[in-house]
Design a protein around this motif. Structure first.
Motif, PDB file in Angstrom:
ATOM      1  N   GLY A 198       0.812  -1.214   0.000  1.00  0.00           N
ATOM      2  CA  GLY A 198       0.000   0.000   0.000  1.00  0.00           C
ATOM      3  C   GLY A 198       0.841   1.257   0.000  1.00  0.00           C
ATOM      4  N   LEU A 199       1.905   1.258   0.800  1.00  0.00           N
ATOM      5  CA  LEU A 199       2.791   2.413   0.848  1.00  0.00           C
ATOM      6  C   LEU A 199       3.516   2.590  -0.481  1.00  0.00           C
ATOM      7  CD1 LEU A 199       4.064   4.699   2.453  1.00  0.00           C
ATOM      8  CD2 LEU A 199       5.751   3.079   3.307  1.00  0.00           C
ATOM      9  N   TRP A 200       3.975   1.481  -1.069  1.00  0.00           N
ATOM     10  CA  TRP A 200       4.657   1.547  -2.363  1.00  0.00           C
ATOM     11  C   TRP A 200       3.717   2.118  -3.430  1.00  0.00           C
ATOM     12  CZ3 TRP A 200       3.299  -0.943  -6.892  1.00  0.00           C
ATOM     13  CH2 TRP A 200       4.201  -0.798  -7.940  1.00  0.00           C
ATOM     14  N   ALA A 201       2.465   1.640  -3.443  1.00  0.00           N
ATOM     15  CA  ALA A 201       1.512   2.110  -4.449  1.00  0.00           C
ATOM     16  C   ALA A 201       1.208   3.596  -4.262  1.00  0.00           C
ATOM     17  CB  ALA A 201       0.214   1.295  -4.368  1.00  0.00           C
ATOM     18  N   PHE A 202       1.061   4.037  -3.011  1.00  0.00           N
ATOM     19  CA  PHE A 202       0.793   5.446  -2.751  1.00  0.00           C
ATOM     20  C   PHE A 202       1.952   6.309  -3.217  1.00  0.00           C
ATOM     21  CE2 PHE A 202       1.093   9.191  -0.024  1.00  0.00           C
ATOM     22  CZ  PHE A 202      -0.139   9.765  -0.255  1.00  0.00           C
ATOM     23  N   LEU A 203       3.177   5.900  -2.889  1.00  0.00           N
ATOM     24  CA  LEU A 203       4.336   6.685  -3.312  1.00  0.00           C
ATOM     25  C   LEU A 203       4.515   6.673  -4.826  1.00  0.00           C
ATOM     26  CD1 LEU A 203       6.897   5.792  -0.522  1.00  0.00           C
ATOM     27  CD2 LEU A 203       5.731   7.960  -0.884  1.00  0.00           C
ATOM     28  N   LEU A 204       4.232   5.556  -5.454  1.00  0.00           N
ATOM     29  CA  LEU A 204       4.323   5.484  -6.911  1.00  0.00           C
ATOM     30  C   LEU A 204       3.339   6.454  -7.557  1.00  0.00           C
ATOM     31  CD1 LEU A 204       5.345   4.053  -9.523  1.00  0.00           C
ATOM     32  CD2 LEU A 204       3.358   2.576  -9.282  1.00  0.00           C
ATOM     33  N   LEU A 205       2.117   6.470  -7.037  1.00  0.00           N
ATOM     34  CA  LEU A 205       1.100   7.328  -7.635  1.00  0.00           C
ATOM     35  C   LEU A 205       1.344   8.809  -7.359  1.00  0.00           C
ATOM     36  CD1 LEU A 205      -2.057   5.171  -6.907  1.00  0.00           C
ATOM     37  CD2 LEU A 205      -0.945   5.532  -9.116  1.00  0.00           C
ATOM     38  N   THR A 206       1.849   9.159  -6.171  1.00  0.00           N
ATOM     39  CA  THR A 206       2.061  10.575  -5.853  1.00  0.00           C
ATOM     40  C   THR A 206       3.379  11.091  -6.403  1.00  0.00           C
ATOM     41  OG1 THR A 206       2.955   9.982  -3.690  1.00  0.00           O
ATOM     42  CG2 THR A 206       0.625  10.604  -3.800  1.00  0.00           C
ATOM     43  N   GLU A 207       4.463  10.403  -6.115  1.00  0.00           N
ATOM     44  CA  GLU A 207       5.788  10.879  -6.524  1.00  0.00           C
ATOM     45  C   GLU A 207       6.075  10.550  -7.994  1.00  0.00           C
ATOM     46  OE1 GLU A 207       7.813  12.673  -4.547  1.00  0.00           O
ATOM     47  OE2 GLU A 207       6.270  12.588  -2.985  1.00  0.00           O
ATOM     48  N   GLY A 208       5.728   9.346  -8.412  1.00  0.00           N
ATOM     49  CA  GLY A 208       6.072   8.912  -9.757  1.00  0.00           C
ATOM     50  C   GLY A 208       5.099   9.338 -10.832  1.00  0.00           C
ATOM     51  N   ARG A 209       3.816   9.367 -10.504  1.00  0.00           N
ATOM     52  CA  ARG A 209       2.796   9.643 -11.514  1.00  0.00           C
ATOM     53  C   ARG A 209       2.153  11.009 -11.349  1.00  0.00           C
ATOM     54  NH1 ARG A 209       1.802   4.221 -13.298  1.00  0.00           N
ATOM     55  NH2 ARG A 209       3.898   3.405 -13.300  1.00  0.00           N
ATOM     56  N   GLY A 210       2.461  11.717 -10.267  1.00  0.00           N
ATOM     57  CA  GLY A 210       1.977  13.072 -10.086  1.00  0.00           C
ATOM     58  C   GLY A 210       0.518  13.210  -9.673  1.00  0.00           C
ATOM     59  N   LEU A 211      -0.089  12.159  -9.150  1.00  0.00           N
ATOM     60  CA  LEU A 211      -1.471  12.264  -8.689  1.00  0.00           C
ATOM     61  C   LEU A 211      -1.517  12.947  -7.329  1.00  0.00           C
ATOM     62  CD1 LEU A 211      -2.882   8.759  -9.579  1.00  0.00           C
ATOM     63  CD2 LEU A 211      -3.309  10.896 -10.750  1.00  0.00           C
ATOM     64  N   GLY A 212      -2.652  13.524  -6.994  1.00  0.00           N
ATOM     65  CA  GLY A 212      -2.830  14.132  -5.691  1.00  0.00           C
ATOM     66  C   GLY A 212      -2.912  13.071  -4.600  1.00  0.00           C
ATOM     67  N   ALA A 213      -2.650  13.498  -3.374  1.00  0.00           N
ATOM     68  CA  ALA A 213      -2.645  12.552  -2.255  1.00  0.00           C
ATOM     69  C   ALA A 213      -4.022  11.936  -2.026  1.00  0.00           C
ATOM     70  CB  ALA A 213      -2.149  13.243  -0.994  1.00  0.00           C
ATOM     71  N   ALA A 214      -5.082  12.706  -2.194  1.00  0.00           N
ATOM     72  CA  ALA A 214      -6.431  12.182  -1.981  1.00  0.00           C
ATOM     73  C   ALA A 214      -6.778  11.111  -3.014  1.00  0.00           C
ATOM     74  CB  ALA A 214      -7.447  13.312  -2.035  1.00  0.00           C
ATOM     75  N   VAL A 215      -6.433  11.354  -4.249  1.00  0.00           N
ATOM     76  CA  VAL A 215      -6.706  10.374  -5.309  1.00  0.00           C
ATOM     77  C   VAL A 215      -5.849   9.137  -5.120  1.00  0.00           C
ATOM     78  CG1 VAL A 215      -6.609   9.957  -7.790  1.00  0.00           C
ATOM     79  CG2 VAL A 215      -7.381  12.161  -6.930  1.00  0.00           C
ATOM     80  N   ALA A 216      -4.560   9.344  -4.853  1.00  0.00           N
ATOM     81  CA  ALA A 216      -3.654   8.203  -4.672  1.00  0.00           C
ATOM     82  C   ALA A 216      -4.021   7.416  -3.425  1.00  0.00           C
ATOM     83  CB  ALA A 216      -2.215   8.689  -4.584  1.00  0.00           C
ATOM     84  N   GLY A 217      -4.429   8.102  -2.372  1.00  0.00           N
ATOM     85  CA  GLY A 217      -4.820   7.407  -1.151  1.00  0.00           C
ATOM     86  C   GLY A 217      -6.044   6.542  -1.358  1.00  0.00           C
ATOM     87  N   GLY A 218      -6.970   7.011  -2.156  1.00  0.00           N
ATOM     88  CA  GLY A 218      -8.150   6.204  -2.465  1.00  0.00           C
ATOM     89  C   GLY A 218      -7.815   5.033  -3.356  1.00  0.00           C
ATOM     90  N   SER A 219      -6.860   5.217  -4.257  1.00  0.00           N
ATOM     91  CA  SER A 219      -6.472   4.145  -5.168  1.00  0.00           C
ATOM     92  C   SER A 219      -5.589   3.121  -4.491  1.00  0.00           C
ATOM     93  CB  SER A 219      -5.712   4.719  -6.364  1.00  0.00           C
ATOM     94  OG  SER A 219      -6.520   5.609  -7.072  1.00  0.00           O
ATOM     95  N   ALA A 220      -4.751   3.551  -3.565  1.00  0.00           N
ATOM     96  CA  ALA A 220      -3.774   2.657  -2.958  1.00  0.00           C
ATOM     97  C   ALA A 220      -4.274   2.019  -1.677  1.00  0.00           C
ATOM     98  CB  ALA A 220      -2.492   3.437  -2.669  1.00  0.00           C
ATOM     99  N   ARG A 221      -5.535   2.239  -1.339  1.00  0.00           N
ATOM    100  CA  ARG A 221      -6.059   1.719  -0.069  1.00  0.00           C
ATOM    101  C   ARG A 221      -5.902   0.212   0.020  1.00  0.00           C
ATOM    102  NH1 ARG A 221     -10.890   4.464   0.291  1.00  0.00           N
ATOM    103  NH2 ARG A 221     -11.623   2.989  -1.205  1.00  0.00           N
ATOM    104  N   PRO A 222      -6.616  -0.593  -0.725  1.00  0.00           N
ATOM    105  CA  PRO A 222      -6.341  -2.024  -0.669  1.00  0.00           C
ATOM    106  C   PRO A 222      -5.355  -2.407  -1.758  1.00  0.00           C
ATOM    107  CG  PRO A 222      -8.488  -1.657  -1.662  1.00  0.00           C
ATOM    108  CD  PRO A 222      -7.898  -0.299  -1.336  1.00  0.00           C
ATOM    109  N   THR A 223      -4.507  -3.348  -1.466  1.00  0.00           N
ATOM    110  CA  THR A 223      -3.485  -3.720  -2.451  1.00  0.00           C
ATOM    111  C   THR A 223      -4.083  -4.434  -3.652  1.00  0.00           C
ATOM    112  OG1 THR A 223      -3.069  -5.766  -1.247  1.00  0.00           O
ATOM    113  CG2 THR A 223      -1.660  -3.866  -0.751  1.00  0.00           C
ATOM    114  N   ARG A 224      -5.300  -4.932  -3.521  1.00  0.00           N
ATOM    115  CA  ARG A 224      -5.892  -5.607  -4.678  1.00  0.00           C
ATOM    116  C   ARG A 224      -6.274  -4.617  -5.763  1.00  0.00           C
ATOM    117  NH1 ARG A 224      -6.894  -8.246  -0.378  1.00  0.00           N
ATOM    118  NH2 ARG A 224      -8.736  -7.203   0.377  1.00  0.00           N
TER     119      ARG A 224
END
Length: 80
Positions: free
Chosen positions: A30-56
């Motif tokens: 979950g942490l890896w996915a959140f960091l990938l989406l925010t730092e690597g892909r430039g998404l906002g924290a709210a969007v990335a947090g919703g996407s990275a919530r469950p690892t599935r």
């Protein structure tokens, strides 16, 4: 069965170790996915947090935003 005798069973300790390993993997993914989406892909924290919530759902969310090299390589053969 008393608690003391239950804690002497190897199955209890292997089950606890397996659960701890599962939780560690789940949190790390979950942490890896959140960091990938925010730092690597430039998404906002709210969007990335919703996407990275469950690892599935995180792997499918990561695939929905292709990296820069994939966008560039898809335009290589186009006549633009």
């Amino acid at each position: 069965m008393p608690v003391r005798s239950t804690l002497l069973l190897p199955a209890v300790w292997s089950g606890a170790a397996g659960f701890a390993l599962y939780v560690a993997i789940e949190v790390s993914a979950g942490l890896w996915a959140f960091l990938l989406l925010t730092e690597g892909r430039g998404l906002g924290a709210a969007v990335a947090g919703g996407s990275a919530r469950p690892t599935r759902t995180a792997p499918s969310a990561c695939r929905s935003v292709p990296p820069d090299w994939a966008r560039r390589s898809s335009r290589v053969g186009s006549a633009s």
